[in-house]
Design an enzyme around this catalytic site. Sequence first.
Site, short mmCIF file in Angstrom:
data_model
loop_
_atom_site.label_atom_id
_atom_site.label_comp_id
_atom_site.label_asym_id
_atom_site.label_seq_id
_atom_site.Cartn_x
_atom_site.Cartn_y
_atom_site.Cartn_z
N HIS A 73 0.88 -1.17 0.00
CA HIS A 73 0.00 0.00 0.00
C HIS A 73 0.92 1.23 0.00
CE1 HIS A 73 -2.86 2.90 1.78
NE2 HIS A 73 -3.83 2.05 1.51
N LYS B 170 -10.44 -0.40 10.65
CA LYS B 170 -10.62 -1.59 9.82
C LYS B 170 -10.96 -2.81 10.67
CE LYS B 170 -7.26 -0.13 6.29
NZ LYS B 170 -8.08 0.30 5.16
N CYS C 258 -4.80 2.55 -3.65
CA CYS C 258 -3.56 3.01 -3.01
C CYS C 258 -2.41 2.05 -3.27
CB CYS C 258 -3.73 3.23 -1.51
SG CYS C 258 -4.96 4.46 -1.12
N ASP D 226 3.21 -4.52 8.07
CA ASP D 226 1.98 -3.74 7.89
C ASP D 226 0.81 -4.72 8.06
OD1 ASP D 226 -0.31 -2.56 6.92
OD2 ASP D 226 0.57 -1.85 5.05
N GLN E 42 -4.40 -5.17 7.17
CA GLN E 42 -5.40 -6.09 6.61
C GLN E 42 -5.40 -7.45 7.31
OE1 GLN E 42 -7.65 -5.28 4.39
NE2 GLN E 42 -6.87 -3.27 3.82
#
Lengths: 436, 142
Positions: free
Chosen positions: A150, A253, A391, A227, A230
Amino acid sequence: MSNTSSSSPPPLVPPVACVCNEQVGAGPFDPRRLRQDFPILALTVHGDKTLAYLDNAATTQKPASVVCVLCEYYQACNANVHRSIHYLGEQATQRFEEARKKIQRFIGAPSERSVIFTRGTTESINVVASAWGRRSLKPGDEIVLTGMEHHSNLVPWQLVAKETGARLKFVPVLDDGTLDLEAYERLLKGRVRMAAFTHISNVLGTVNPVKRMTALAHAAGALVLVDAAQSVPNRPVSVTDLDCDFLAFSGHKMLGPTGIGVLYGRLEVLERMEPFLTGGEMISRVTLEDSTWADLPQKFEAGTPHVSGAIGLGVAVDYLQRVGMETIRDYDERLARYAIGRLEQIPGVRIFGRAPERSGAVSFEVEGVHPHDLAQFIDRDGIAIRAGHLCAQPLMKRLGVPAVSRASVYFYNLEEELDRLAQSILKAKEFFRHGS
Amino acid sequence: MEVDDLYQDILLDHFKHPRHFQPLADGEVLVDEENPTCGDHIRLTARVENGRIADVRFDGKGCAISLASASMMSERMPGLTPDEARRRIADYVAFMRGEKELDEGTLGDLAALAGVRQFPLRVKCATMSWHAMDKALKKLGV
């Protein structure tokens, strides 16, 4: 909420928190029942269309308990934290720190001092790129990223590389949407100081083998940032198990409010780092000429933090744990595979990402229909998906498309919503058909 | 507003059969515009003869709104002087942003794009080729 008539005087005591009688934990996992905890999912849009919310990789909806705790906090608890010596100040500080402990346990962190509240994943990564990168990187040092990042795990490193003379290296993405791990091992033979990669691609849904990738990077002498924007929302993630040095994720999220996120950092690394933002809250002693820094985690939390957001995130974590992270992972994956099955029945639909282990995000293109036209068209049927470059412009280039459409599911979605998605896409195809 | 109001037949016709749309040779491209938020991409060339725009052609990839608006633009421009063209472009952009109303006579089939004004995220799609035309005039030094 209170039911007072207009003639009665306003209550002197703040109204008591709404009693959110949620369904979660009331029986075995049943998405249809859990939907009752999310009032927004019962909305009808564009007249009489029931909302089918399939944009969960962008942000998830919030259960009643999270919405209510924000309301309750501002009505019965609001004060500044860590400084106000009065009843409300102590209440607010205690609840803020309780939220931190919940998150610490949720991600398996050894200490609450290693859990830093930020505005979200983007800020978390910027803290590391800036506060660690600027001081630690030397010309010729290397940062290993991947071709599926991203922008938030790419642009901060570009900037710090420019400033320090460090170089960026990229792990290529293979045709099936997985990473080229042989190339990764070759890249680690250089002067690598940092390996920063996503746990799950927000476009492809690919679950990367981050534990193995972390071990390989450590063996090469590099630090690791994962990261997890997600992944933390939809599966068990333990920083102790992964053994990563940094983990970044966002509250919104994972059922939490917007504007709150987390940076986990290994204590000994965080202790060596200089602050990111400076000002109030993060200091120990300040004279006109110089200052010393507060202990962790306050060293990285300059200014008044997003107290209600952190408390809301704590309640979101409670909710997720009552559903069960393994349950969410398995259900999301099953639903994503169902979605792929339905989409593949439509001629001219191409799915991006065929990784063996995947999340609930499914990206695709429909021949002859631009993603923005598709999203706009099916929105009229009450179906919310994402369209665009998501993104991840370098990944779009790798896939050879300017943009994609993405349906992303969560534990409250239903197969019938994906049936509606497929039907609506068929209609859109007919509507935009070239040469008709 | 229904989806048919946004994607009116005339707009879909321009999208499916864009006028003055043909692959351009790299050498003749005057302006290369991209809308990074959606990946739309348009390349444009134009010619001026005897003080008037003689020809506008474009290629690229885009959504229905961006391709249809480019197609309509390419029909409007020929015959105008550069100054007239710039005024038309400014009027159209102001119209799409909701800053100005245009009468039906001025709008013609551009009225089919009026629905886009209700979708702020799509206004850029409808104006990209017009901005590109403005840049092309600048490039031509007219």
